[in-house]
Design a protein around this motif. Sequence first.
Motif, PDB file in Angstrom:
ATOM      1  N   ALA A  77     -20.207  26.614  53.265  1.00 12.71           N
ATOM      2  CA  ALA A  77     -20.225  27.769  52.359  1.00 12.71           C
ATOM      3  C   ALA A  77     -20.659  29.013  53.119  1.00 12.71           C
ATOM      4  N   LYS A  78     -19.909  30.084  52.919  1.00 10.14           N
ATOM      5  CA  LYS A  78     -20.200  31.350  53.586  1.00 10.14           C
ATOM      6  C   LYS A  78     -20.447  32.421  52.535  1.00 10.14           C
ATOM      7  N   THR A  79     -21.510  33.179  52.703  1.00  9.39           N
ATOM      8  CA  THR A  79     -21.769  34.307  51.811  1.00  9.39           C
ATOM      9  C   THR A  79     -21.647  35.578  52.632  1.00  9.39           C
ATOM     10  N   ARG A  80     -20.744  36.419  52.212  1.00  6.45           N
ATOM     11  CA  ARG A  80     -20.481  37.677  52.912  1.00  6.45           C
ATOM     12  C   ARG A  80     -20.114  38.736  51.886  1.00  6.45           C
ATOM     13  N   LYS A  81     -20.483  39.978  52.165  1.00  8.44           N
ATOM     14  CA  LYS A  81     -19.998  41.079  51.336  1.00  8.44           C
ATOM     15  C   LYS A  81     -18.565  41.418  51.725  1.00  8.44           C
ATOM     16  N   LYS A  82     -18.290  41.334  53.025  1.00  3.63           N
ATOM     17  CA  LYS A  82     -16.940  41.579  53.529  1.00  3.63           C
ATOM     18  C   LYS A  82     -16.226  40.245  53.671  1.00  3.63           C
ATOM     19  N   ALA A  83     -14.938  40.308  53.942  1.00  4.57           N
ATOM     20  CA  ALA A  83     -14.154  39.091  54.145  1.00  4.57           C
ATOM     21  C   ALA A  83     -14.647  38.340  55.376  1.00  4.57           C
ATOM     22  N   LEU A  84     -14.611  37.022  55.302  1.00  4.64           N
ATOM     23  CA  LEU A  84     -14.953  36.191  56.447  1.00  4.64           C
ATOM     24  C   LEU A  84     -13.886  36.408  57.511  1.00  4.64           C
ATOM     25  N   GLU A  85     -14.295  36.869  58.677  1.00  7.87           N
ATOM     26  CA  GLU A  85     -13.367  37.290  59.729  1.00  7.87           C
ATOM     27  C   GLU A  85     -12.821  36.141  60.562  1.00  7.87           C
ATOM     28  N   GLU A  86     -13.654  35.124  60.830  1.00  3.78           N
ATOM     29  CA  GLU A  86     -13.192  34.016  61.662  1.00  3.78           C
ATOM     30  C   GLU A  86     -13.944  32.741  61.331  1.00  3.78           C
ATOM     31  N   ILE A  87     -13.316  31.644  61.680  1.00  2.00           N
ATOM     32  CA  ILE A  87     -13.910  30.323  61.479  1.00  2.00           C
ATOM     33  C   ILE A  87     -13.953  29.634  62.831  1.00  2.00           C
ATOM     34  N   ASN A  88     -15.106  29.068  63.159  1.00  2.00           N
ATOM     35  CA  ASN A  88     -15.247  28.315  64.398  1.00  2.00           C
ATOM     36  C   ASN A  88     -14.746  26.891  64.125  1.00  2.00           C
ATOM     37  N   SER A  89     -13.434  26.711  64.236  1.00  2.00           N
ATOM     38  CA  SER A  89     -12.829  25.433  63.889  1.00  2.00           C
ATOM     39  C   SER A  89     -13.274  24.309  64.830  1.00  2.00           C
ATOM     40  N   ARG A  90     -13.565  24.631  66.080  1.00  6.41           N
ATOM     41  CA  ARG A  90     -14.026  23.592  67.006  1.00  6.41           C
ATOM     42  C   ARG A  90     -15.350  22.998  66.529  1.00  6.41           C
ATOM     43  N   ARG A  91     -16.266  23.853  66.106  1.00  7.74           N
ATOM     44  CA  ARG A  91     -17.551  23.363  65.589  1.00  7.74           C
ATOM     45  C   ARG A  91     -17.338  22.498  64.355  1.00  7.74           C
ATOM     46  N   LEU A  92     -16.488  22.955  63.441  1.00  8.76           N
ATOM     47  CA  LEU A  92     -16.242  22.190  62.212  1.00  8.76           C
ATOM     48  C   LEU A  92     -15.563  20.854  62.516  1.00  8.76           C
ATOM     49  N   GLU A  93     -14.621  20.848  63.446  1.00  5.43           N
ATOM     50  CA  GLU A  93     -13.946  19.598  63.807  1.00  5.43           C
ATOM     51  C   GLU A  93     -14.899  18.615  64.488  1.00  5.43           C
ATOM     52  N   THR A  94     -15.801  19.137  65.298  1.00 10.84           N
ATOM     53  CA  THR A  94     -16.799  18.276  65.943  1.00 10.84           C
ATOM     54  C   THR A  94     -17.668  17.609  64.889  1.00 10.84           C
ATOM     55  N   HIS A  95     -18.055  18.378  63.892  1.00 13.60           N
ATOM     56  CA  HIS A  95     -18.895  17.818  62.839  1.00 13.60           C
ATOM     57  C   HIS A  95     -18.114  16.826  61.975  1.00 13.60           C
ATOM     58  N   ILE A  96     -16.850  17.113  61.703  1.00 11.30           N
ATOM     59  CA  ILE A  96     -16.002  16.178  60.950  1.00 11.30           C
ATOM     60  C   ILE A  96     -15.979  14.831  61.673  1.00 11.30           C
ATOM     61  N   ALA A  97     -15.748  14.867  62.968  1.00  5.44           N
ATOM     62  CA  ALA A  97     -15.686  13.631  63.769  1.00  5.44           C
ATOM     63  C   ALA A  97     -17.039  12.923  63.819  1.00  5.44           C
ATOM     64  N   ARG A  98     -18.106  13.687  63.983  1.00  3.48           N
ATOM     65  CA  ARG A  98     -19.447  13.096  64.127  1.00  3.48           C
ATOM     66  C   ARG A  98     -19.870  12.317  62.891  1.00  3.48           C
ATOM     67  N   VAL A  99     -19.538  12.822  61.697  1.00  2.00           N
ATOM     68  CA  VAL A  99     -19.994  12.165  60.464  1.00  2.00           C
ATOM     69  C   VAL A  99     -18.909  11.304  59.822  1.00  2.00           C
ATOM     70  N   GLY A 100     -17.709  11.276  60.413  1.00  2.00           N
ATOM     71  CA  GLY A 100     -16.632  10.459  59.867  1.00  2.00           C
ATOM     72  C   GLY A 100     -16.020  11.030  58.598  1.00  2.00           C
ATOM     73  N   ALA A 101     -16.022  12.354  58.476  1.00  2.00           N
ATOM     74  CA  ALA A 101     -15.435  12.989  57.296  1.00  2.00           C
ATOM     75  C   ALA A 101     -13.918  13.087  57.454  1.00  2.00           C
ATOM     76  N   GLU A 102     -13.229  13.193  56.336  1.00  2.00           N
ATOM     77  CA  GLU A 102     -11.772  13.366  56.371  1.00  2.00           C
ATOM     78  C   GLU A 102     -11.386  14.809  56.655  1.00  2.00           C
ATOM     79  N   PHE A 103     -12.187  15.740  56.156  1.00  2.00           N
ATOM     80  CA  PHE A 103     -11.840  17.154  56.260  1.00  2.00           C
ATOM     81  C   PHE A 103     -13.058  17.999  55.945  1.00  2.00           C
TER      82      PHE A 103
END
Length: 150
Positions: free
Chosen positions: A44-70
């Motif tokens: 979850a991201k809280t911003r007044k402005k639009a979220l400019e970028e997503i660190n997909s590598r970090r999110l994918e690493t965490h998906i793999a580490r915990v065995g999540a689907e997405f």
Amino acid sequence: LPIIELFKETRNVEILSGAGNTDLLCAMDDRDIPGRIYKMNVDAKTRKKALEEINSRRLETHIARVGAEFCIVVAPKFASGVSLDIQGKKIVTLRAEELGTYCYKECSSSTDGYADFQSIYNIIRRNQGSDITVRVQQLIERKFGIELPR
């Protein structure tokens, strides 16, 4: 209370947060396959402005580490470039307003006071690597006859 706990499919929600972690790790029932449980991450991201970028590598690493689907990234608004950050990844984006509207309508119209996540899960499975906001808007329109501004 994380909004994910409003879904009847939610088995467990673990608040992780902190460096290198997404915000929530959720165990969910797959109602299409009785007895099957899957994991998903919610960032979850809280911003007044639009979220400019997503660190997909970090999110994918965490998906793999915990065995999540997405991972679902929820924010008030996304910049157009964010779609390139998640393309081809096990990540979807969803505007917070649509998620909130969906939960409100589901909870207030259901007999048990809980929302159905399976419909959103089916959208996620078919649309990984993209923004699912418009598809959730269409789901709200179909189920509740409410047209949302786009």
